[in-house]
Design a protein around this motif. Structure first.
Motif, mmCIF file in Angstrom:
data_model
loop_
_atom_site.group_PDB
_atom_site.id
_atom_site.type_symbol
_atom_site.label_atom_id
_atom_site.label_comp_id
_atom_site.label_asym_id
_atom_site.label_seq_id
_atom_site.Cartn_x
_atom_site.Cartn_y
_atom_site.Cartn_z
ATOM 1 N N MET A 89 -74.534 69.434 -14.906
ATOM 2 C CA MET A 89 -74.647 67.981 -15.018
ATOM 3 C C MET A 89 -73.550 67.297 -14.233
ATOM 4 S SD MET A 89 -77.033 66.664 -16.939
ATOM 5 C CE MET A 89 -76.250 65.139 -17.380
ATOM 6 N N GLY B 100 -80.614 61.936 -13.750
ATOM 7 C CA GLY B 100 -79.559 62.945 -13.710
ATOM 8 C C GLY B 100 -80.167 64.297 -13.383
ATOM 9 N N VAL C 287 -97.935 79.564 -17.732
ATOM 10 C CA VAL C 287 -96.560 79.155 -18.040
ATOM 11 C C VAL C 287 -96.097 78.099 -17.048
ATOM 12 C CG1 VAL C 287 -94.174 79.915 -18.150
ATOM 13 C CG2 VAL C 287 -95.963 81.357 -19.079
ATOM 14 N N CYS D 132 -95.125 74.212 -17.753
ATOM 15 C CA CYS D 132 -93.801 73.730 -17.336
ATOM 16 C C CYS D 132 -93.942 72.489 -16.477
ATOM 17 C CB CYS D 132 -93.103 74.846 -16.552
ATOM 18 S SG CYS D 132 -91.412 74.441 -16.123
ATOM 19 N N LEU E 83 -94.769 69.635 -18.590
ATOM 20 C CA LEU E 83 -93.599 69.164 -19.349
ATOM 21 C C LEU E 83 -92.682 68.331 -18.461
ATOM 22 C CD1 LEU E 83 -92.552 72.224 -21.543
ATOM 23 C CD2 LEU E 83 -93.288 69.999 -22.350
ATOM 24 N N ALA F 23 -91.619 64.579 -19.114
ATOM 25 C CA ALA F 23 -90.211 64.178 -19.261
ATOM 26 C C ALA F 23 -89.870 63.075 -18.262
ATOM 27 C CB ALA F 23 -89.320 65.398 -19.058
ATOM 28 N N TYR G 176 -88.427 59.155 -18.667
ATOM 29 C CA TYR G 176 -87.387 58.496 -17.873
ATOM 30 C C TYR G 176 -87.902 57.209 -17.268
ATOM 31 C CZ TYR G 176 -83.550 61.719 -17.928
ATOM 32 O OH TYR G 176 -82.482 62.448 -18.323
ATOM 33 N N GLU H 230 -77.898 66.934 -24.889
ATOM 34 C CA GLU H 230 -77.414 66.478 -23.587
ATOM 35 C C GLU H 230 -78.243 65.323 -23.061
ATOM 36 O OE1 GLU H 230 -75.587 69.601 -20.591
ATOM 37 O OE2 GLU H 230 -77.706 69.216 -20.206
ATOM 38 N N ASP H 231 -77.550 64.446 -22.382
ATOM 39 C CA ASP H 231 -78.263 63.327 -21.792
ATOM 40 C C ASP H 231 -78.665 63.704 -20.370
ATOM 41 O OD1 ASP H 231 -77.326 59.861 -21.055
ATOM 42 O OD2 ASP H 231 -79.271 60.905 -21.159
ATOM 43 N N SER H 232 -79.581 64.608 -20.253
ATOM 44 C CA SER H 232 -79.965 65.075 -18.930
ATOM 45 C C SER H 232 -81.479 65.252 -18.900
ATOM 46 C CB SER H 232 -79.305 66.425 -18.644
ATOM 47 O OG SER H 232 -79.769 67.366 -19.580
ATOM 48 N N PHE H 233 -81.988 65.479 -17.740
ATOM 49 C CA PHE H 233 -83.429 65.671 -17.603
ATOM 50 C C PHE H 233 -83.875 66.881 -18.430
ATOM 51 C CE2 PHE H 233 -87.292 64.667 -15.451
ATOM 52 C CZ PHE H 233 -88.011 65.849 -15.452
ATOM 53 N N GLU I 264 -83.937 66.059 -21.964
ATOM 54 C CA GLU I 264 -85.122 65.256 -22.278
ATOM 55 C C GLU I 264 -86.334 66.156 -22.414
ATOM 56 O OE1 GLU I 264 -84.664 61.860 -22.673
ATOM 57 O OE2 GLU I 264 -86.577 62.228 -23.678
ATOM 58 N N LEU I 265 -86.414 67.114 -21.493
ATOM 59 C CA LEU I 265 -87.541 68.040 -21.500
ATOM 60 C C LEU I 265 -87.535 68.883 -22.770
ATOM 61 C CD1 LEU I 265 -88.927 69.743 -18.406
ATOM 62 C CD2 LEU I 265 -88.653 71.116 -20.452
ATOM 63 N N LEU J 277 -88.565 66.793 -25.696
ATOM 64 C CA LEU J 277 -90.004 66.576 -25.626
ATOM 65 C C LEU J 277 -90.751 67.821 -26.119
ATOM 66 C CD1 LEU J 277 -92.241 64.698 -24.563
ATOM 67 C CD2 LEU J 277 -92.008 65.812 -22.378
ATOM 68 N N ALA J 278 -90.323 68.983 -25.637
ATOM 69 C CA ALA J 278 -90.975 70.234 -26.034
ATOM 70 C C ALA J 278 -90.831 70.472 -27.536
ATOM 71 C CB ALA J 278 -90.369 71.396 -25.245
ATOM 72 N N ARG K 146 -90.503 68.235 -29.872
ATOM 73 C CA ARG K 146 -91.383 67.320 -30.607
ATOM 74 C C ARG K 146 -92.817 67.822 -30.557
ATOM 75 N NH1 ARG K 146 -88.466 63.234 -28.107
ATOM 76 N NH2 ARG K 146 -90.071 62.891 -26.525
ATOM 77 N N ALA L 34 -92.399 78.099 -21.041
ATOM 78 C CA ALA L 34 -92.291 77.023 -20.055
ATOM 79 C C ALA L 34 -90.919 76.360 -20.147
ATOM 80 C CB ALA L 34 -93.398 75.993 -20.281
ATOM 81 N N LEU M 105 -88.480 78.585 -18.484
ATOM 82 C CA LEU M 105 -88.633 78.495 -17.036
ATOM 83 C C LEU M 105 -87.967 77.229 -16.506
ATOM 84 C CD1 LEU M 105 -89.903 79.666 -14.496
ATOM 85 C CD2 LEU M 105 -91.977 78.397 -15.028
ATOM 86 N N ALA M 106 -88.213 76.107 -17.168
ATOM 87 C CA ALA M 106 -87.608 74.848 -16.746
ATOM 88 C C ALA M 106 -86.097 74.962 -16.780
ATOM 89 C CB ALA M 106 -88.082 73.711 -17.647
ATOM 90 N N MET N 52 -84.821 76.916 -13.972
ATOM 91 C CA MET N 52 -84.965 76.201 -12.707
ATOM 92 C C MET N 52 -83.924 75.104 -12.579
ATOM 93 S SD MET N 52 -88.719 75.303 -11.372
ATOM 94 C CE MET N 52 -89.106 74.335 -12.793
ATOM 95 N N LEU N 53 -83.696 74.378 -13.622
ATOM 96 C CA LEU N 53 -82.903 73.158 -13.519
ATOM 97 C C LEU N 53 -81.452 73.341 -13.931
ATOM 98 C CD1 LEU N 53 -85.468 70.699 -15.089
ATOM 99 C CD2 LEU N 53 -85.123 71.226 -12.702
ATOM 100 N N HIS N 54 -81.206 74.400 -14.647
ATOM 101 C CA HIS N 54 -79.865 74.527 -15.213
ATOM 102 C C HIS N 54 -78.955 75.410 -14.385
ATOM 103 C CE1 HIS N 54 -77.508 73.789 -18.885
ATOM 104 N NE2 HIS N 54 -76.862 74.874 -18.528
#
Lengths: 663, 456
Positions: free
Chosen positions: A135, A168, A514, A518, A521, A525, A529, B370-373, B376-377, B380-381, B383, B427, B430-431, B434-436
């Protein structure tokens, strides 16, 4: 928080550097290779850890060897001072806790001066507000590369890039999503034919079809067996028939040869007989009997002729005698003396009359003689009658015939004996019905007809044999097919292959699923935003953008649901981002990033690290950007890096409080 | 009662394919295909060696839907061999090979008795002296699906001193995971007065009761990862006093196995590979002369998680280990093209695939806050996962494009709610990877996103 001091023992090209960052704005000014990005890396390394050898590019192994690491001093918002000492390779003599990996010590001294050692987690939590390294990197460093990417992107991508600048980690999302979609496309596309899943589907369908035909092996095998059974029955029948016909044929043949032999014999005898009698050997028995009849007649006639001739001769002789006699009565032999002779004869007559009387006398004597004669006649008659009777009994015309018949009778007996033998030969082994049949055939047909029949039978036999041959050939073929079916089912493993392809298909499907979820999702998301976060970001960004462009553009707007940003020109109205000049697009990007960092930092503003962004900015734009940074600096510490003198000058002009550090 | 012995087997499923295998080399496929037949041959061998008085087979000898000629021919061979030794066979037909199904035209040999669609009893004799020793009652399925309680047709002959054996292909007390054909309850069987219930249909070996004996011998060869463990038949020795002793005889040539391997504390790929190879060696030694098909599930947290998420690495690992295995059994002389029968000296271990259940070294709670994408994902997942209809909706929307194709639609429909939840979880992972990741902004070769190949 605010960075106060960077003490670099060894990091990349930097070695033994000590930089103090007193004010809100610090400009690190130095030539290109001076190591400005290295400083960025250093800050991150200090806060989050020196990257492992696996991430060599960010690890910044000291080029000159020796100590690797340093110390970072940070002032917290609450006045607490933090010192982070971190080394991958500590300088000699320095003892720090830690055995593997980094040597680390974090100390905190509060306003009262109390010193306390804290852990990494505590530091991250308190100082960074729980912010992760990723981040931090995503939000608080804006590099030239990112900015330049604005110029490199195609129009739709640009718009999305700008949009994601407000999220972000947006760049990572964008990149990740792009990769995701690429990978998904490789696996599957609706109506596509070359993707992996499409290929597997084709393979599965093909194997299913082949396996279906292979399933036909068992029923085919059964059919073959059935046909073989039927053929066997047919063959047996055909063989029986052939045998019967052959028997019949043999019998007929034998009889024929027998008959021929007999005939030849008879014919020989006949010819001999004919030649004996000096008859033409070509005569048939009918002709011969005709001949005999004629011969008889002829003989009769001849006999009669002879008789008559004799009679005539006798008469002539008599006549002569009479003449002679008559003449004898005369003295000279003259023809006319006949009368004389006759007279003489008459005289004789008288004498004859005398004789007559004598005859009468004799006739008296004749009567018993006549009786005797009659008796003898009767006897002759009887003899003749019995001869006739005999002839009648024998059914013969005369004695010759009788003799012939007798011979024939003997012949017949001989033949009958032969016949019995032949019958035995012919009919041995045949049952009543066949016997009768055969007899009937032999009896009712003439020789020529028999020959015809023989030919016919031979023809039938040939046909039957041909049929037999065909049936046997067919049987051979079927047996071969039976074998090959059995062999084939050993070899083919279509069903197993099919299962394997199905398993592979399920596997790929799973992978795709999968990724698709993804992707979904991510999309959702992002919508969150778009709906909840972007508006605030856009508002702040619009402010910066307007200021940076000196009012040429009023604000940034977003088209809902499309991830497209538009810049509202003061006069021209909203313009698509693809229509913006490169410079303006860069400004827009920067505005978004600045707004984002503001939105995210929330209560604990973190320093903003800007890496030589203004390379391509003209003077107007540079001034615009710097004036915005001035506003930002009120809230966040700004660390700027540049290698351009004119930038420094502008900074000094617009941000007089900025601290210039020459490297 | 007189002492005698018999063999009880069921669910031979000759020549049915193995499911869940992919990427199999041809030679190995030949061996796998041969395995059900090898198990059958082994059954015949055991029957002859143990000099049993008769063999009892409780249905599903082959799959009529496969229409395999080979199965029929090999079956005949097997019967003939038993016939040479004078061992009779009593069999019933089950839901996969009912009386109505297609079969070889040749009639069964005299010593093989097949029960008809109505319950009937025959008397079996002891081979040594021809004395009658048991009464066998059986019913064959006339059609593929039978839902009557067939057990009620079995009645013990009153006053008979012979050992009564009931052959039944069906589901006792609704065993899970199998179709409820010929359902009956254990009580029905216990009340029947029969001494031994020779059951079939359930592939997992199980003795439901010992008095009377109610036995599922299980199938003789596992065919997928759902049928793990040793497989075979029971040798039943009945003593003069009527007590029976059962001993399990192993018949299978291919063993299926699931194993878990944790990545905790494993730092490098090489270490992981070594660890795997050690496990493979252990498995190989444990089952000499057999093929073990194994699937490893990676669990735990560790630095290798990110690496494993990149499907290319896992696929390569799988390929390499498989290559080594192929080289090993080629060297052992099994590479010849004419491998019909299994004759292994050393065991073979074939990797069916890898399953990934590792977690990132990820502070999940941290990300959620965390206040990050990604945060958020994750939120969301979370919920969505809370309500199953939402999960359905998410998955259905995501996979909407697959419904064009009939086969894919079928696979879609095959996803039950648990599977869909699992998809959402994966998923998320995977996200996250990919993003982290700490990938630099311009990474030279982005990692592939697919999970390791192999069976699912």
């Amino acid at each position: 928080m605010k960075l106060e001091r960077m003490q670099i023992s060894g990091f990349g090209r930097l070695n033994g550097l000590d930089v103090e960052l007193p004010g809100q704005v610090t400009v690190l000014y130095g030539p290109n290779e001076a190591g400005k990005s290295t400083l960025l890396g250093f800050v991150r390394a200090m806060l989050f850890g020196i990257p492992t050898r696996a991430q060599a590019a960010e690890r910044y192994e000291p080029l000159r060897g020796g100590a690797h690491g340093g110390a970072l001093t940070i002032l917290g918002d609450d006045g607490t001072r933090w010192m982070i000492e971190r080394y991958a390779q500590p300088p000699e003599g320095l003892n720090l806790p830690g055995t593997r990996g980094d040597r680390l010590r974090i100390t905190r001294s509060d306003v009262r001066g109390e010193v306390q050692e804290v852990s990494q987690e505590e530091m991250q939590r308190e100082l960074l507000g729980g912010l992760s390294k990723a981040m931090f990197k995503q939000l608080f460093a804006v590099t030239l590369t990112e900015l330049q990417e604005v110029g490199a992107l195609q129009s739709e991508e640009l718009s999305r890039y700008l949009f994601h600048a407000g999220i972000g980690g947006g760049a990572a999302v964008l990149r990740g999503e792009k990769r995701l979609v690429q990978e998904m496309d490789k696996l599957y596309r609706p109506r596509g034919r070359t993707q992996e899943i499409a290929q597997l589907l084709q393979a599965v369908e093909r194997l299913e079809r082949e396996a279906e035909t292979a399933k036909a092996l068992l029923p085919r095998y059964n059919d073959v067996l059935e046909e073989l059974e039927r053929l066997a029955a047919q063959l047996a029948e055909a063989l029986g028939q052939a045998a019967a016909v052959r028997d019949e044929l043999a019998a007929a043949g034998r009889e024929l040869s027998r008959r021929e032999a007999a005939f030849d014999e008879l014919a020989g005898e006949w010819e001999a007989w004919l030649s004996e009698r000096s008859l033409s050997p070509d005569l048939s028995p009918e002709a011969a009997s005709d001949v005999f009849r004629l011969a008889e007649q002829g003989r009769e006639w001849l006999a009669r002729v002879e008789g008559l001739a004799a009679k005539m001769a006798a008469l002539r002789a008599e006549n002569e005698r009479f003449e002679q006699e008559c003449l004898a009565y005369g003295d000279h032999a003259s023809p006319n003396q006949a009368a004389a002779v006759l007279r003489a004869a008459l005289a004789q007559l008288d004498s004859a009359l005398d004789m007559k009387s004598r005859q009468d006398q004799l006739s008296a004597q004749l009567f018993p003689l006549e009786e005797e004669g009659r008796r003898l006649d009767d006897r002759l008659q009887q003899m003749l009658e019995s001869e006739q009777a005999l002839l009648a009994e024998a059914d013969a015309a005369d004695g010759e015939e009788l003799l012939r018949l007798d011979a024939a009778c003997e012949r017949r007996e001989a033949l009958e004996r032969e016949l019995r033998q032949v019958e035995l030969m012919l009919f041995a082994g045949l049952d009543e019905v066949k016997r009768n049949e055969l007899e009937e055939i032999l009896q009712t047909t003439e020789e020529s007809e028999l020959r015809e029949r023989l030919e016919q039978s031979e023809q039938d036999l040939r046909q039957a044999e041909a049929l037999l041959g065909q049936l046997q050939e067919k049987r051979g073929r079927l047996l071969q097919e039976q074998e090959s079916l059995a062999a084939r089912c050993q070899r083919d493993d279509l069903v197993q292959q099919l299962e394997e392809q199905r398993a592979a298909l399920r596997d790929r499907f799973d992978q795709y699923a999968v990724m698709a979820v993804c992707h979904e999702l991510i999309g959702r998301a992002r919508r969150v935003y778009e709906e909840e976060r972007q508006p605030a970001v856009l508002q702040a960004a619009s402010g910066y953008f307007a200021e940076m462009t000196g009012g040429t553009y009023r604000r940034i707007v977003m088209k809902m649901g499309t991830q497209e940003l538009m810049a509202e020109h003061a006069e021209l109205g909203p313009l698509e981002s693809s229509l913006l000049s490169r410079g303006t697009a860069e400004q827009l990007y920067l505005s978004m990033r600045l707004a984002l960092s503001e939105a995210v930092s929330g209560q604990t503003p973190l320093p903003l690290l800007l890496d030589d962004l203004f390379v391509n900015f003209d003077e107007g734009r540079l001034e615009g950007a710097l004036s915005v940074l001035r506003t930002v600096a009120d809230r966040q510490q700004i660390l700027m890096m540049t290698c351009h003198e004119h930038v420094v000058r502008h900074v000094q002009k617009l941000l007089p409080a900025a601290n210039i550090v020459r490297m | 009662m007189k002492a005698f012995r018999f063999l009880h087997a069921a669910d031979l499923h000759l020549d049915t394919p193995f499911s869940g295998m992919s990427g199999v080399p041809d030679r190995l496929r030949g061996l796998l295909r041969e395995s059900t037949f090898a198990a059958f041959d082994q059954l015949i061998k055991v029957a002859i060696e143990e000099a049993v008085d008769f063999v009892v087979i409780s249905g599903d000898i082959y799959d009529a839907s496969d229409s395999s000629l080979r199965a029929q021919l090999r079956l005949r061979e097997g019967w003939d061999k038993l016939g040479e030794h004078g061992i009779p066979v009593y069999l019933i037909r089950g839901n996969h090979d009912p009386l109505s199904s297609r079969r070889l035209r040749l009639a069964l040999p005299g010593h093989v008795y097949e029960f008809g669609s109505q319950a009937e009893s025959v008397t079996a004799v002891r081979r040594s002296d021809g004395e009658p020793v048991a009464v066998l009652t059986g019913v064959s399925y006339p059609t593929p699906a039978v839902h009557d309680n067939l057990a009620l047709q079995y009645r013990r002959e009153p006053g008979s001193a012979l050992y009564h054996i009931g052959l039944l292909h069906g589901n006792v007390d609704g065993q899970e995971g199998h179709d409820a054909y010929a359902p009956c309850s254990l009580r029905d069987l216990q009340a029947s007065g029969y001494d031994y219930w020779a059951l079939g249909h359930i592939h997992k070996r199980e003795i439901l009761c010992e008095s009377p004996w109610v036995v599922y011998p299980g199938n003789i060869q596992g065919r997928s990862l759902k049928e793990t463990g040793p497989k075979g038949c029971y040798l039943v020795e009945v003593a003069e006093n009527g007590e029976a002793e059962l001993s399990f005889r192993r018949l299978d040539q291919v063993l299926w196995l699931e194993s878990r391997l944790t990545i905790d504390g494993i730092a490098t790929e090489e270490a992981l590979k070594m660890s795997l190879e050690e496990r493979l060696d252990e498995l190989r030694e444990a089952e000499p002369g057999r093929i073990t098909v194994a699937r490893f599930t990676f669990i735990g947290r560790g630095p290798l998680h990110g690496l494993l998420q990149s499907g290319a690495e896992v696929a390569e690992l799988l390929q390499e280990l498989r290559r080594k295995e192929i080289a090993r059994f080629e060297a052992a002389g099994l590479g010849s093209s004419d491998v019909e029968r299994l004759g292994l000296g050393e065991g073979i271990v074939w990797l069916a695939g890898f399953k990934l259940e590792t977690r990132m070294e990820l502070d999940r709670e941290g990300v959620l806050a965390e206040d990050s994408f990604l945060g958020e994902l994750f939120r969301l997942a979370k919920r969505t996962s809370a309500a199953s209809e939402q999960v359905e909706e998410l998955v259905d929307t995501a996979l909407a494009s697959l419904s064009d194709n009939r086969q894919l639609r079928r696979l879609l429909q095959g996803l039950n709610p648990e599977a869909k939840q699992e998809l959402v979880r994966r998923a998320e992972e995977l996200a996250a990877s990919m993003l982290h990741e700490d990938t630099p902004l311009s990474s030279p070769s982005p990692p592939s996103l697919r999970e390791g190949g192999g069976a699912s």
